[in-house]
Design a protein around this motif. Sequence first.
Motif, PDB file in Angstrom:
ATOM      1  N   LEU A  99       0.834  -1.193   0.000  1.00  0.00           N
ATOM      2  CA  LEU A  99       0.000   0.000   0.000  1.00  0.00           C
ATOM      3  C   LEU A  99       0.868   1.241   0.000  1.00  0.00           C
ATOM      4  O   LEU A  99       2.024   1.223   0.446  1.00  0.00           O
ATOM      5  CB  LEU A  99      -0.908   0.011   1.238  1.00  0.00           C
ATOM      6  N   ASP A 100       0.293   2.335  -0.471  1.00  0.00           N
ATOM      7  CA  ASP A 100       0.945   3.637  -0.396  1.00  0.00           C
ATOM      8  C   ASP A 100       0.769   4.193   1.017  1.00  0.00           C
ATOM      9  O   ASP A 100      -0.367   4.354   1.473  1.00  0.00           O
ATOM     10  CB  ASP A 100       0.313   4.580  -1.419  1.00  0.00           C
ATOM     11  N   PRO A 101       1.850   4.495   1.743  1.00  0.00           N
ATOM     12  CA  PRO A 101       1.713   4.966   3.124  1.00  0.00           C
ATOM     13  C   PRO A 101       0.947   6.276   3.262  1.00  0.00           C
ATOM     14  O   PRO A 101       0.351   6.536   4.309  1.00  0.00           O
ATOM     15  CB  PRO A 101       3.166   5.137   3.588  1.00  0.00           C
ATOM     16  N   GLU A 102       0.939   7.098   2.226  1.00  0.00           N
ATOM     17  CA  GLU A 102       0.251   8.385   2.286  1.00  0.00           C
ATOM     18  C   GLU A 102      -1.236   8.261   2.025  1.00  0.00           C
ATOM     19  O   GLU A 102      -2.062   8.806   2.761  1.00  0.00           O
ATOM     20  CB  GLU A 102       0.878   9.363   1.275  1.00  0.00           C
ATOM     21  N   THR A 103      -1.593   7.538   0.980  1.00  0.00           N
ATOM     22  CA  THR A 103      -2.997   7.470   0.570  1.00  0.00           C
ATOM     23  C   THR A 103      -3.733   6.265   1.150  1.00  0.00           C
ATOM     24  O   THR A 103      -4.960   6.281   1.260  1.00  0.00           O
ATOM     25  CB  THR A 103      -3.110   7.406  -0.959  1.00  0.00           C
ATOM     26  N   GLY A 104      -2.991   5.216   1.482  1.00  0.00           N
ATOM     27  CA  GLY A 104      -3.625   3.977   1.903  1.00  0.00           C
ATOM     28  C   GLY A 104      -4.134   3.136   0.749  1.00  0.00           C
ATOM     29  O   GLY A 104      -4.629   2.028   0.957  1.00  0.00           O
ATOM     30  N   LEU A 105      -4.028   3.653  -0.473  1.00  0.00           N
ATOM     31  CA  LEU A 105      -4.419   2.899  -1.663  1.00  0.00           C
ATOM     32  C   LEU A 105      -3.256   2.021  -2.118  1.00  0.00           C
ATOM     33  O   LEU A 105      -2.181   2.025  -1.505  1.00  0.00           O
ATOM     34  CB  LEU A 105      -4.840   3.863  -2.767  1.00  0.00           C
ATOM     35  N   ARG A 106      -3.463   1.270  -3.167  1.00  0.00           N
ATOM     36  CA  ARG A 106      -2.410   0.381  -3.644  1.00  0.00           C
ATOM     37  C   ARG A 106      -1.198   1.183  -4.105  1.00  0.00           C
ATOM     38  O   ARG A 106      -1.331   2.237  -4.745  1.00  0.00           O
ATOM     39  CB  ARG A 106      -2.933  -0.482  -4.789  1.00  0.00           C
ATOM     40  N   SER A 107      -0.016   0.694  -3.790  1.00  0.00           N
ATOM     41  CA  SER A 107       1.217   1.378  -4.151  1.00  0.00           C
ATOM     42  C   SER A 107       1.390   1.379  -5.665  1.00  0.00           C
ATOM     43  O   SER A 107       1.137   0.371  -6.341  1.00  0.00           O
ATOM     44  CB  SER A 107       2.411   0.685  -3.495  1.00  0.00           C
ATOM     45  N   ALA A 108       1.825   2.513  -6.181  1.00  0.00           N
ATOM     46  CA  ALA A 108       2.088   2.615  -7.622  1.00  0.00           C
ATOM     47  C   ALA A 108       3.447   2.029  -7.977  1.00  0.00           C
ATOM     48  O   ALA A 108       3.725   1.757  -9.148  1.00  0.00           O
ATOM     49  CB  ALA A 108       2.029   4.079  -8.055  1.00  0.00           C
ATOM     50  N   ARG A 109       4.299   1.835  -6.974  1.00  0.00           N
ATOM     51  CA  ARG A 109       5.645   1.327  -7.239  1.00  0.00           C
ATOM     52  C   ARG A 109       5.732  -0.187  -7.076  1.00  0.00           C
ATOM     53  O   ARG A 109       6.193  -0.883  -7.966  1.00  0.00           O
ATOM     54  CB  ARG A 109       6.650   2.012  -6.312  1.00  0.00           C
ATOM     55  N   GLY A 110       5.296  -0.694  -5.941  1.00  0.00           N
ATOM     56  CA  GLY A 110       5.346  -2.140  -5.735  1.00  0.00           C
ATOM     57  C   GLY A 110       4.063  -2.784  -6.200  1.00  0.00           C
ATOM     58  O   GLY A 110       3.084  -2.859  -5.441  1.00  0.00           O
ATOM     59  N   ARG A 111       4.025  -3.288  -7.420  1.00  0.00           N
ATOM     60  CA  ARG A 111       2.788  -3.815  -8.005  1.00  0.00           C
ATOM     61  C   ARG A 111       2.698  -5.339  -7.951  1.00  0.00           C
ATOM     62  O   ARG A 111       1.706  -5.915  -8.416  1.00  0.00           O
ATOM     63  CB  ARG A 111       2.667  -3.367  -9.465  1.00  0.00           C
ATOM     64  N   THR A 112       3.687  -5.990  -7.367  1.00  0.00           N
ATOM     65  CA  THR A 112       3.668  -7.449  -7.299  1.00  0.00           C
ATOM     66  C   THR A 112       2.543  -7.941  -6.385  1.00  0.00           C
ATOM     67  O   THR A 112       2.313  -7.379  -5.314  1.00  0.00           O
ATOM     68  CB  THR A 112       5.017  -7.985  -6.771  1.00  0.00           C
ATOM     69  N   ILE A 113       1.845  -8.960  -6.832  1.00  0.00           N
ATOM     70  CA  ILE A 113       0.865  -9.642  -5.993  1.00  0.00           C
ATOM     71  C   ILE A 113       1.510 -10.939  -5.503  1.00  0.00           C
ATOM     72  O   ILE A 113       1.774 -11.847  -6.292  1.00  0.00           O
ATOM     73  CB  ILE A 113      -0.430  -9.946  -6.755  1.00  0.00           C
ATOM     74  N   TYR A 114       1.797 -10.997  -4.218  1.00  0.00           N
ATOM     75  CA  TYR A 114       2.454 -12.166  -3.631  1.00  0.00           C
ATOM     76  C   TYR A 114       1.408 -13.189  -3.198  1.00  0.00           C
ATOM     77  O   TYR A 114       0.368 -12.829  -2.636  1.00  0.00           O
ATOM     78  CB  TYR A 114       3.290 -11.754  -2.414  1.00  0.00           C
ATOM     79  N   SER A 115       1.694 -14.450  -3.439  1.00  0.00           N
ATOM     80  CA  SER A 115       0.852 -15.541  -2.951  1.00  0.00           C
ATOM     81  C   SER A 115       1.464 -16.067  -1.661  1.00  0.00           C
ATOM     82  O   SER A 115       2.648 -16.431  -1.638  1.00  0.00           O
ATOM     83  CB  SER A 115       0.762 -16.662  -3.980  1.00  0.00           C
ATOM     84  N   ILE A 116       0.669 -16.115  -0.580  1.00  0.00           N
ATOM     85  CA  ILE A 116       1.243 -16.502   0.716  1.00  0.00           C
ATOM     86  C   ILE A 116       0.570 -17.708   1.359  1.00  0.00           C
ATOM     87  O   ILE A 116       1.118 -18.283   2.313  1.00  0.00           O
ATOM     88  CB  ILE A 116       1.255 -15.308   1.700  1.00  0.00           C
ATOM     89  N   ALA A 117      -0.597 -18.123   0.893  1.00  0.00           N
ATOM     90  CA  ALA A 117      -1.241 -19.340   1.407  1.00  0.00           C
ATOM     91  C   ALA A 117      -2.273 -19.831   0.399  1.00  0.00           C
ATOM     92  O   ALA A 117      -2.927 -19.024  -0.266  1.00  0.00           O
ATOM     93  CB  ALA A 117      -1.917 -19.092   2.756  1.00  0.00           C
ATOM     94  N   SER A 118      -2.439 -21.152   0.313  1.00  0.00           N
ATOM     95  CA  SER A 118      -3.378 -21.720  -0.657  1.00  0.00           C
ATOM     96  C   SER A 118      -3.758 -23.128  -0.239  1.00  0.00           C
ATOM     97  O   SER A 118      -3.003 -23.822   0.445  1.00  0.00           O
ATOM     98  CB  SER A 118      -2.740 -21.758  -2.048  1.00  0.00           C
ATOM     99  N   ARG A 119      -4.947 -23.527  -0.658  1.00  0.00           N
ATOM    100  CA  ARG A 119      -5.394 -24.915  -0.533  1.00  0.00           C
ATOM    101  C   ARG A 119      -5.796 -25.440  -1.908  1.00  0.00           C
ATOM    102  O   ARG A 119      -6.704 -26.248  -2.040  1.00  0.00           O
ATOM    103  CB  ARG A 119      -6.552 -25.037   0.448  1.00  0.00           C
ATOM    104  N   THR A 120      -5.087 -24.959  -2.926  1.00  0.00           N
ATOM    105  CA  THR A 120      -5.318 -25.351  -4.326  1.00  0.00           C
ATOM    106  C   THR A 120      -6.796 -25.331  -4.682  1.00  0.00           C
ATOM    107  O   THR A 120      -7.361 -26.306  -5.182  1.00  0.00           O
ATOM    108  CB  THR A 120      -4.717 -26.745  -4.623  1.00  0.00           C
ATOM    109  N   GLY A 121      -7.426 -24.182  -4.403  1.00  0.00           N
ATOM    110  CA  GLY A 121      -8.830 -23.994  -4.728  1.00  0.00           C
ATOM    111  C   GLY A 121      -9.778 -24.321  -3.599  1.00  0.00           C
ATOM    112  O   GLY A 121     -10.979 -24.058  -3.698  1.00  0.00           O
ATOM    113  N   GLY A 122      -9.274 -24.885  -2.509  1.00  0.00           N
ATOM    114  CA  GLY A 122     -10.122 -25.245  -1.380  1.00  0.00           C
ATOM    115  C   GLY A 122     -10.441 -24.059  -0.502  1.00  0.00           C
ATOM    116  O   GLY A 122     -10.058 -22.910  -0.772  1.00  0.00           O
ATOM    117  N   ALA A 123     -11.136 -24.333   0.589  1.00  0.00           N
ATOM    118  CA  ALA A 123     -11.679 -23.280   1.441  1.00  0.00           C
ATOM    119  C   ALA A 123     -10.610 -22.718   2.375  1.00  0.00           C
ATOM    120  O   ALA A 123     -10.258 -23.318   3.396  1.00  0.00           O
ATOM    121  CB  ALA A 123     -12.850 -23.825   2.250  1.00  0.00           C
TER     122      ALA A 123
END
Length: 454
Positions: A186-210
């Motif tokens: 996030l952008d620390p000033e606006t609280g919206l998504r950062s314009a610089r760091g645009r990577t979407i990191y995956s941190i947990a998954s159940r391969t489509g499960g709940a």
Amino acid sequence: MFQLRRLISVRRLARFVSFAGAIVAAIPTSGQEGDVRRVHDPCIIKADGWYYVFSTSGGIQIRRSRDLWHWKRVGEVFDRIPSWTKKAVPGVKSLWAPDIAYFRGWYRLYYSVSTFGKNRSCIGLAINRTLDPSDKRYRWIDRGPVISSRPGRDNFNAIDPNVVFDGRQPWLAFGSFWSGIKLIQLDPETGLRSARGRTIYSIASRTGGAIEAPFVIKRGRFFYLFVSFDRCCRGIKSTYKIKVGRSERITGPYKDRAGRPMMKGGGTLVLAGYGRYRGPGHNAVLSEKGRSWLVHHFYDAQHAGVATLQIRPLLWDSDGWPLVGDPGVSAQTGSATSRRLDRPNVVGPWNVSIDFGEERVVRFLADGLIQGVGSRATWALRRNRLVLRLPSVTGLRVGGAVECFFAADGRWFVGRSSDGAVVRGRRVRQAGEHSTTLGFSRLRSTFALLEGPW
């Protein structure tokens, strides 16, 4: 003379009623009190001496409390949901699963815009200078969408936001089903998504499960990722449960206690349903003055499965993994766990369970044996902890010694075995034992107020 006696009796009765009210207030209850029904997906923050809970509803419900125990509803964020949400997600009728954070002089409320079972979704942001409705500055300003997901374009679902900081950098965790839990800057000033760091990191998954409802905290050198597994929103048939993993980096990899990656379905059990408490999940964590609480909803089997707010002490074992105690500790009381544990506190019957499964009545004997779970089960006290050795409980073996936290009020204990099982105990109330912590002698002196001639 009769009138005088009657006057004295009325005064005694008044004193009794007043004191009886105090007795009733002291009776341990099953959870928080006040406006705690129909609370789903709660998040929490403390501001100006008040604790505020925000939760799923038409325009995001707001409740507040002085002590984490007694709650009162104080309105909603939006009288009407923002107009942009209906265009972004056709069919949306209410806002879900918020999170609240404070940085750069603003309270920032992130909320979910979606419809059930679909990943055409958005996370929005609203800001306010204060959370006090009586403050003249109180006004929610909507800042629009932060991130969205679309069927056919994205294999994730942009709901269930949670703000976490790595130093001064805010991040947003989110996600539900599909490919799992994601993380963006996030952008620390606006609280919206950062314009610089645009990577979407995956941190947990159940391969489509709940898997959904992430909540990330920093404790020591680790980031802890709490998630909810399985199904919500089915009343008493809900199977929600809370699991956790940790990582030295905010972007992962997160692993559970056994070393299993959360990207491959790993997760260490924190809380699952039992008894009246069905489907506990979508948690937040509140940390204050060295103590932590797990804030979540559950479906109350004794009230037609209605979603209900619950707050439990969150405890940390010697290896740095979280456990939860039973509800019943407010922010104004002392520690949830005992600072001085003596053998008489332990002796007697207990309901014991493994991983929140079926309970079994056992008896802790004065000689250190445990009756009802095999000939080799023992208990001992070590460094003010209760240490159990349970070769077998309800058919499930528990490896090694189990070091347990013991409740300050003597009602429960909880620990984790070397093989990761959660071992819980609830004291069995014996015949003639009073349900309050005040004791029968004080009740007897109270009833004495009514003695004397009428």
